[in-house]
Design an enzyme around this catalytic site. Structure first.
Site, short mmCIF file in Angstrom:
data_model
loop_
_atom_site.label_atom_id
_atom_site.label_comp_id
_atom_site.label_asym_id
_atom_site.label_seq_id
_atom_site.Cartn_x
_atom_site.Cartn_y
_atom_site.Cartn_z
CG ASP A 1 46.89 78.05 47.43
OD1 ASP A 1 47.33 76.90 47.47
OD2 ASP A 1 45.82 78.35 46.85
CD GLU B 1 48.90 73.36 41.86
OE1 GLU B 1 48.10 73.67 40.96
OE2 GLU B 1 48.54 72.90 42.97
#
Length: 736
Positions: A45, A214
């Site tokens: 991420d 997401e």
């Protein structure tokens, strides 16, 4: 009509907890390297922003938030690091801290992150504020949860501004489906409380292993807002990046304003060992002329949501219609943590077994598995011992069998079995045994035993090193020379090598030999190998040739090879660097290609010492270096002299001092011969200072004739002759 969202309870589901261990790879400096290397290992991420000449990076670390800062994104893993947030010991927002995103808004810094209390369903969005101009300052204040958000599961929040309005977009799970929700912001820590759903997983590729949207990221260009997101579960190799597009003049809170691309815009590329690319962010080149995407990916299909995910960078191209072209994931080199002194299994001779790449919990990122057959083995051909005696050998292994063993053979002697306690597959641990090694180079073979076990590395540790001069390096040099095939070389050059070899063996056997004598013999043997001439030049049309090899002046733990053409390689195994203080291991997975792939820089496990004599060999049966165009392999070579920038520059004075030392060491047998050589070099020095080049050249040629005469008449040793001849020829070439 807008679709409003009412708060309601969600179920705990598929989402994987990501345990991340940040690692600082070998030193990388140039921005041109940003696409070649994985910029941060164990960095899921990744979020990168560029501000006032510096890149700032955050990523999932689970139990904290650190900010990395560097002027070069390629070198950000080695940059400045500060701890922005340490969570409370328990309670809301204390655990599972994911996907922090750093934004500079209205002169202040904000860090948006996801956290829970240990219960997955309680993941919510939080924000930190820093009023300092420098986000690395210790001024972060936790403003708590984003206000007015629905009291349900929320992760991966991100923010952007358009036409004076700031928006907050995040991922929420309802009925097991992960969707993208968005709301307007009143201020950087408060939303209006009227969110809409702008994307739900509808295509098959968004639902391969869980229905997931997401990790939204925003790129504003060409009158449009491009919002990427990641689809399907991160546990899948098919985790990929999708794209939503809206005009910047449209009503962004109207879900109909967002058009979803029917196919992923960035997905796995098995040919380049890229799996599960996703959860990206956007930044620019330092000059702002290029748009870059920073994303995480795995290098094997079954790594899933693990700590193997690393941050990579890819340049975005732009289509004529103003839309982004993300391309396909490029192959990157992954720099890993290699510990000096270990003999890595992947660098050995691997027979009927398999090198497994980018494994967790192993050194240097690889290990050897599938040592499963009667003829399977891993052989370490150059295990160095500074003296003869008993050593502790550590075998790093792993297996999940009730019982397992390997068969170990040292120097083709008697084979013995080593039993391993069970560890579980992937849980590598050490087994220590005693082995008898001879001074110099040894061969250790580890072969299949009972059942199956995997091998990571071996390490050798001295027990009681003796005092006195270090003879191991010269012995290792002699061991390698004695393996050369006589029939490959001319009779004259082979005879010269043998004369030098005989004298070095005498010195090695002399209990009173000094370290200076041993080092001189090492250098002489290297020079004798360098002057070997092939009886018939090997036919290697199109094969690359090494033009030079030298230690980097500003980095004595780097060795750079320059080739006559562009090369390619899998990883830098097959090289063996031997110095007068022992072998210097080369970390084969950490290397750099530059100068349009004409230069190969190797990372050394230790620095080359000042004045240390070095020689490099290459085993083409193990190595993978080849010409980029023709794919012809680099031919093997042995014991070539390596240029050392800290070695004394050859001059008349240095040669004169060399004559003195050689005489003192007994390598010039006649005192008058020593005086004659000194006088001759004094004359060379005089004319050199007067810059009378013709006389310098004349006297250097006379010096070469003199040492040749002295050698033929037994006045100086072959070792002294070849050392002085090399230095005099080097100086002569400079003046000519």
């Amino acid at each position: 009509m807008k679709r409003s969202v009412e708060p309601h309870k969600v179920l705990r589901g598929w989402l994987c907890v990501t345990f991340v261990f940040a690692f600082t790879p070998a030193h990388v400096t140039a921005n041109e390297d940003v696409f070649q290397y994985q910029i941060m290992n164990g960095a899921a991420d990744p979020f990168v922003t560029y501000h006032d000449g510096y890149y700032y990076m955050t990523f999932t670390q689970v139990d904290r938030i650190d900010i990395y800062k560097s002027a070069s994104l390629a070198d950000i893993a080695n940059g400045e690091v500060t701890r922005a947030f340490t969570p409370p010991a328990d309670g809301w927002g204390s655990q599972n801290i994911w996907a922090p995103k750093l934004h500079h808004i209205d002169g202040k810094w904000y860090l948006y992150y996801t956290a829970d209390d240990g219960v997955d369903a309680n993941h919510h969005m939080y924000v930190l504020e820093n009023t300092s101009s420098d986000p690395m300052s210790d001024s972060w204040v936790n403003k708590g949860q984003i206000e007015n958000m629905p009291d349900i599961f929320a992760i991966d929040g991100n923010t952007f501004e358009n036409d004076g309005t700031r928006y907050f977009v995040w991922s929420t799970r309802t009925d097991g489906i992960m969707e993208l929700w968005m709301d307007e912001m009143i201020n950087p820590w408060t939303v209006r409380g009227d969110p809409v759903i702008i994307s739900s997983p509808t295509y098959d590729w968004e639902k391969v292993d869980g229905a997931v949207n997401e990790g939204p990221a925003i790129l504003k260009r060409n009158g449009r807002i491009f919002m990427t997101y990641s689809a399907t579960g991160c546990q899948s190799e098919d985790y990929a990046i999708g794209l939503l597009t809206a005009w910047d003049t449209s009503d962004l809170m109207d879900p109909a304003s967002w058009e979803k691309s029917p196919e992923p815009v960035f997905s796995k590329n098995p040919e380049n060992d890229v799996y599960g690319p996703g959860h990206n962010s956007f930044t620019t080149s330092p000059d702002g002329k290029e748009d870059w995407m920073v994303y995480h990916a795995n290098s094997r299909p079954d790594a899933g949501c693990s700590g193997e995910r690393g941050a990579r960078v890819q340049k975005i191209e732009w289509n004529e219609d103003g839309t982004p072209d993300f391309g396909t994931p490029a192959k990157v080199q992954i720099l890993v943590d290699c510990i000096p002194g270990r003999y890595e299994a992947q660098d050995a001779i691997v027979h009927n077994a398999k090198v497994i790449s980018y494994s967790r919990n192993v050194s240097c990122g690889k290990h050897v598995g599938y040592i499963d057959f009667e003829d399977s083995y891993v052989e370490f051909p150059y295990v160095y011992a500074p003296y003869s005696g008993v050593y502790k050998m550590t075998i790093n292994y792993a297996h999940g069998m009730p019982h397992a063993s390997h068969q170990v053979t040292v120097n083709q002697g008697e084979t013995f079995e080593v039993q391993y306690p069970q560890t579980g597959w992937g849980n590598f641990t050490d087994m220590d045994i005693d082995v008898q090694l001879r001074r110099g180079l040894n061969t250790i073979r580890i072969a299949k035993g009972e059942n199956f076990s995997e091998l990571n590395y071996i390490a050798i540790q001295e027990k009681l090193p003796p005092e006195g001069p270090l003879k191991g390096p010269l012995q290792a040099k002699i061991d390698r020379v004695e393996s050369l095939p006589e029939e490959a070389y001319t009779a004259e050059s082979w005879a010269t090598l043998q004369r030098v070899l005989e004298e070095t063996e005498v010195m090695l056997a002399d209990p009173d030999a000094s370290q200076q004598q041993l080092d001189t013999a090492f250098g002489a043997l290297t020079l004798a190998v360098d002057q070997l001439q092939f009886d018939r030049e090997p036919s290697e049309d199109g094969a690359p040739k090494v033009a030079s090899m030298e230690i980097a002046e500003d980095a004595p733990d780097r060795l750079t090879l320059t080739f006559d053409q562009a090369i390619d390689l899998d990883y830098a195994n097959g090289f063996f660097l031997l110095g007068t203080e022992g072998p210097i291991m080369i970390t084969s997975v950490n290397y750099k290609l530059s100068s349009e792939n004409h230069r190969l820089t190797l990372n050394l496990a230790r620095e080359a010492r000042a004045n240390e004599r070095l020689s490099l060999s290459y085993d083409d049966t193990v190595g993978s270096v080849k010409a980029e165009d023709s794919e012809q392999p680099l031919p093997g070579f042995f014991g070539k002299k390596v240029h050392h920038p800290f070695a004394p520059k050859v001059s008349p004075e240095s040669i004169r001092k060399g004559v003195h030392l050689l005489g003192k060491e007994g390598l010039i047998y006649d005192r008058n011969a020593t005086h004659s050589l000194k006088r001759h070099m004094t004359a060379v020095d005089h004319f050199a200072q007067q810059k009378e080049s013709e006389k310098v050249i004349k006297h250097l040629k006379g010096f070469l004739s003199l040492i040749h005469h002295q050698k033929d008449n037994g006045l100086i040793s072959n070792v002294a002759y070849i050392v002085l001849k090399s230095d005099a020829e080097t100086l002569l070439a400079e003046w000519e």
